[in-house]
Design an enzyme around this catalytic site. Sequence first.
Site, PDB file in Angstrom:
ATOM      1  N   LEU A  44       0.852  -1.182   0.000  1.00  0.00           N
ATOM      2  CA  LEU A  44       0.000   0.000   0.000  1.00  0.00           C
ATOM      3  C   LEU A  44       0.892   1.237   0.000  1.00  0.00           C
ATOM      4  O   LEU A  44       2.084   1.157   0.305  1.00  0.00           O
ATOM      5  CB  LEU A  44      -0.894   0.013   1.241  1.00  0.00           C
ATOM      6  CG  LEU A  44      -1.893  -1.135   1.380  1.00  0.00           C
ATOM      7  CD1 LEU A  44      -2.525  -1.109   2.766  1.00  0.00           C
ATOM      8  CD2 LEU A  44      -2.964  -1.045   0.297  1.00  0.00           C
ATOM      9  N   ALA A  45       0.296   2.386  -0.297  1.00  0.00           N
ATOM     10  CA  ALA A  45       1.080   3.612  -0.275  1.00  0.00           C
ATOM     11  C   ALA A  45       1.772   3.773   1.080  1.00  0.00           C
ATOM     12  O   ALA A  45       2.944   4.136   1.146  1.00  0.00           O
ATOM     13  CB  ALA A  45       0.200   4.815  -0.581  1.00  0.00           C
ATOM     14  N   GLU A  46       1.040   3.503   2.162  1.00  0.00           N
ATOM     15  CA  GLU A  46       1.651   3.557   3.495  1.00  0.00           C
ATOM     16  C   GLU A  46       1.097   2.487   4.411  1.00  0.00           C
ATOM     17  O   GLU A  46      -0.104   2.183   4.392  1.00  0.00           O
ATOM     18  CB  GLU A  46       1.444   4.921   4.162  1.00  0.00           C
ATOM     19  CG  GLU A  46       2.608   5.883   4.001  1.00  0.00           C
ATOM     20  CD  GLU A  46       2.578   6.570   2.659  1.00  0.00           C
ATOM     21  OE1 GLU A  46       3.626   7.072   2.225  1.00  0.00           O
ATOM     22  OE2 GLU A  46       1.505   6.618   2.053  1.00  0.00           O
ATOM     23  N   THR A  47       2.008   1.953   5.214  1.00  0.00           N
ATOM     24  CA  THR A  47       1.664   1.141   6.380  1.00  0.00           C
ATOM     25  C   THR A  47       2.128   1.929   7.601  1.00  0.00           C
ATOM     26  O   THR A  47       3.279   2.372   7.670  1.00  0.00           O
ATOM     27  CB  THR A  47       2.343  -0.229   6.335  1.00  0.00           C
ATOM     28  OG1 THR A  47       1.853  -0.955   5.202  1.00  0.00           O
ATOM     29  CG2 THR A  47       2.061  -1.019   7.598  1.00  0.00           C
ATOM     30  N   HIS A  73      -2.849  10.845   4.592  1.00  0.00           N
ATOM     31  CA  HIS A  73      -3.980   9.914   4.556  1.00  0.00           C
ATOM     32  C   HIS A  73      -3.828   8.809   5.586  1.00  0.00           C
ATOM     33  O   HIS A  73      -4.802   8.377   6.204  1.00  0.00           O
ATOM     34  CB  HIS A  73      -4.164   9.335   3.142  1.00  0.00           C
ATOM     35  CG  HIS A  73      -3.348   8.125   2.843  1.00  0.00           C
ATOM     36  ND1 HIS A  73      -2.033   8.186   2.436  1.00  0.00           N
ATOM     37  CD2 HIS A  73      -3.669   6.802   2.896  1.00  0.00           C
ATOM     38  CE1 HIS A  73      -1.577   6.965   2.239  1.00  0.00           C
ATOM     39  NE2 HIS A  73      -2.542   6.109   2.514  1.00  0.00           N
TER      40      HIS A  73
END
Length: 264
Positions: A44-47, A73
Amino acid sequence: MKLPVYKVDAFTDRLFGGNPAAVCPLEEWLPDTIMQSLGAENNLAETTFIAKENDHYHIRWFTPTVEVKLCGHATLATAHIFYTELGYTKDEIVFNSLSGLLKVSRKAEGVYTLDFPADKLHPVTDVPDAIFEGLNIGPVPVFKSSFDYLLVLHSQQQVEALKPDFKILSALDARGVIVTAKGDEADFVSRCFFPPSGIDEDPVTGSAHTCMTPYWSAQLNKTSLKAIQVSKRRGYLDCELKRDRVLISGSAVTYLKGEYYLDL
């Protein structure tokens, strides 16, 4: 070892919209290599990882390839989990981060406001060839924020029509490239391309609005603005410039609850 994990779609009020983020609350920090591996595994874009420190929480964000200094986000997604899953009841959450203290408050059911430092833009005269070549556009105004290059295009249609060459953009010495223009149905629109950080196109980028909000506030002579990130998933943000801070509000919905199984 089992750890809880949640997935949240942020800056949207419906599933499969906005930007998904994974949120993992910790009792104590995992090794950096494990957190980075989880970021890669989630893809994902961020964890996001959070651990309690004294009277506040420390927050860290990992893309599939690197740890980043600021992510909007995923911070909004984390606040959503605090209020909906972890029993948090205070009006405001304070996170310590690589970008300093960040605050998040709950405005209404499922709606949250990020309180982030405003980011200054500086004009770029010596523009890297990879920017215009990678975006396949002619010269337009280019600026540099703390993290990214920012290009101001002529119209929302031009922003939506871009078909970047991510391989070329990946050579940039920056987190990535933001493109923005005055919006047709909002004050401004944007798209964000971060191949140097392992993300070709980020669906919705809260941190990018810390530099776009001051820019468009000056251009449009207003401090409260509506923004749309016109990615395929689309994201909707209410932005407000308050001196040297940017308030970014949006919705979030939980997509998944589960557990990591780690052999540590």
